[in-house]
Enzyme design. Sequence first.
Site, short mmCIF file in Angstrom:
data_model
loop_
_atom_site.label_atom_id
_atom_site.label_comp_id
_atom_site.label_asym_id
_atom_site.label_seq_id
_atom_site.Cartn_x
_atom_site.Cartn_y
_atom_site.Cartn_z
N ALA A 50 -109.64 -34.48 5.12
CA ALA A 50 -108.72 -34.36 3.99
C ALA A 50 -107.56 -35.35 4.08
O ALA A 50 -107.05 -35.79 3.06
CB ALA A 50 -108.19 -32.93 3.88
N ASN A 131 -101.32 -24.35 3.45
CA ASN A 131 -101.84 -24.18 4.80
C ASN A 131 -100.98 -23.28 5.69
O ASN A 131 -101.43 -22.82 6.72
CB ASN A 131 -102.06 -25.54 5.48
CG ASN A 131 -100.85 -26.43 5.37
OD1 ASN A 131 -100.34 -26.68 4.27
ND2 ASN A 131 -100.36 -26.91 6.50
N GLN A 159 -107.56 -26.10 2.23
CA GLN A 159 -107.51 -24.68 2.58
C GLN A 159 -108.28 -23.80 1.61
O GLN A 159 -108.72 -22.71 1.98
CB GLN A 159 -106.05 -24.20 2.60
CG GLN A 159 -105.21 -24.81 3.70
CD GLN A 159 -105.54 -24.25 5.07
OE1 GLN A 159 -105.94 -23.08 5.20
NE2 GLN A 159 -105.39 -25.06 6.09
N CYS A 306 -100.44 -28.82 12.25
CA CYS A 306 -100.20 -30.25 12.17
C CYS A 306 -98.78 -30.61 12.58
O CYS A 306 -98.51 -31.71 13.01
CB CYS A 306 -100.44 -30.75 10.76
SG CYS A 306 -101.96 -30.10 10.09
C1 LIG Z 1 -105.93 -29.44 7.47
C2 LIG Z 1 -105.34 -29.92 6.22
C3 LIG Z 1 -105.31 -31.29 5.90
C4 LIG Z 1 -105.80 -32.36 6.85
O1 LIG Z 1 -107.15 -32.23 7.18
P1 LIG Z 1 -107.75 -33.18 8.31
O2 LIG Z 1 -109.10 -32.64 8.55
O3 LIG Z 1 -106.84 -33.05 9.50
O4 LIG Z 1 -107.76 -34.56 7.79
C5 LIG Z 1 -104.76 -31.67 4.70
N1 LIG Z 1 -104.27 -30.77 3.85
C6 LIG Z 1 -104.28 -29.45 4.10
C7 LIG Z 1 -103.73 -28.49 3.08
C8 LIG Z 1 -104.81 -28.98 5.30
O5 LIG Z 1 -104.80 -27.67 5.55
#
Ligand SMILES: *Cc1c(COP(=O)(O)O)cnc(C)c1O
Length: 374
Positions: A50, A131, A159, A306
Site C-alpha cells: 500500500a 489503521n 485496512q 508504522c
Molecule cells: C499498513 C498500511 C499501509 C502501508 O502498507 P505497507 O504494506 O506497509 O506498504 C498504508 N496505509 C494503511 C492505512 C495501512 O494500514
Amino acid sequence: MPYFTTQFGNAASRTHALGRAAGLAVERAREQVAGLIHAQPGEVVFTSGATESNNLALKGALDFYRTKGSHVVTVATEHPAVLDVLRALERDGRARVTVLPVRPDGLLDLDVLRSALTPETVLVSVMAANNEIGVLQPVLEIGRLCHEKGVLFHTDAAQACGKIPLDVDAMAIDLLSVSAHKLYGPKGVGALYVRKRHPRVRLTPQIDGGGHENGLRSGTLPVPLIVGFGEACAIAEKEAPEEANRLLGLRERLRKLIFEAFDHVRLNGSLERRLPGNLNVSFEYVEGESLILGMADVAVSSGSACASAKLEPSHVLHALGLSEPLARSSIRFGLGRFNTEGDIDQAFALLKREVLRLREISPLYSMARPDGIR
Ligand SMILES: *Cc1c(COP(=O)(O)O)cnc(C)c1O
C-alpha cells in the site's frame, strides 16, 4: 509453494511454457484481487504494497494532471504513506495540499470537504478505514461528491479491504490502495486499482523500466507473492461477512469487560462506524507504553505499528482532540482470524492486572479515583 520452487517461470516470458504458466497464475490472481473490490482485472496494478500504491496514485495523478491544477485534499488522520507523500510533493512545489480536520469521533464532515474543493482540485485522498482507531470514513458519499465535482477520488483501503465490503463502482472510487499482508497474504505485495472507464484515470508511472503492468509499474513480477495475494483475496471474499460478525462479537466482549471493570476509560473513535476487529481505548493515569510492556504476551500496540518506533504520541489521536497525556495512555487491540474467546479473556486478565498495578502507583489517580480512596 510451487511458484517458489518448480513453477519458476518469469510471468513476462511469453516464449516458453514455463513463463506462460507463471503469466496465467498472475492473471488468475489479478482476477481474484479485482473480484474482491468489484473491479475489472485490467484495472489492477500489482505493487510492493500500500505504501507504493499510495505513492503511485498521488504522485502519478498530480504529475499527469498538472495542467489542470495541483490542489489535493486529504485528512489529518491519514497514514504516513499518504501524508508524507503529500508533504514531499508540497515541498517540491508539485502540489498544494489541504489537510482537513476530523470530528471528535474521527469522521470527516462532508460539508467541510465540499467547501475545500476548488476548480484547481485534482484529487481527494481519504482512507476507507483508519489503521489506529478503525473508523470507517463515508467513502460512498465522498466518492459521489468527487464525481459530481469532476475531482478524482483515491482511497487507502489497506485496512478496509477484505474486512468490509468495497465496490469501486458503487462507491465512485477512482484509485484504491491495498496491501496483501493486511488480509493474511504475504508481505511485500499489494495493488493499486486504477479506474479505466467513467472516467479513465491516467497516471504518470513512478518506476520506469521494462514496461510491466501496462507501463505503470516496471519490474519483474513476484509471482509467488502475487499468487498468495490472489488466494488471500479469494478466501476473504468467501469468509469476510461471517468473519466480521465473529470479530464484532469478540470485540464487543472485550469492550464490555473493559468498560465494566474500569473508571476513567475512553473509547477513541466512533463505535458505530468502525472496523469490527478494532478497539482503541485510553486508560487515564496509565502510560500506554508501560501497559504494553507489562502485558508482553499480548501483541498490542499504542498508536500505529508504522510510527511506534518514533515514540511520539499518535497524530491520529491528536486530530481527535485528545490531550497529550490521554493520547499517551491509549492502546490498540486488533482482533483477527486466529483469535478466540479464550484469547480475549486472557488478554483482559493481563490488562486488568496491569492497569490496577499502574494506577496503584499513580499519585494523580489516587486523587481522581471515584471511590475517594487515597
Ligand atoms: C499498513 C498500511 C499501509 C502501508 O502498507 P505497507 O504494506 O506497509 O506498504 C498504508 N496505509 C494503511 C492505512 C495501512 O494500514
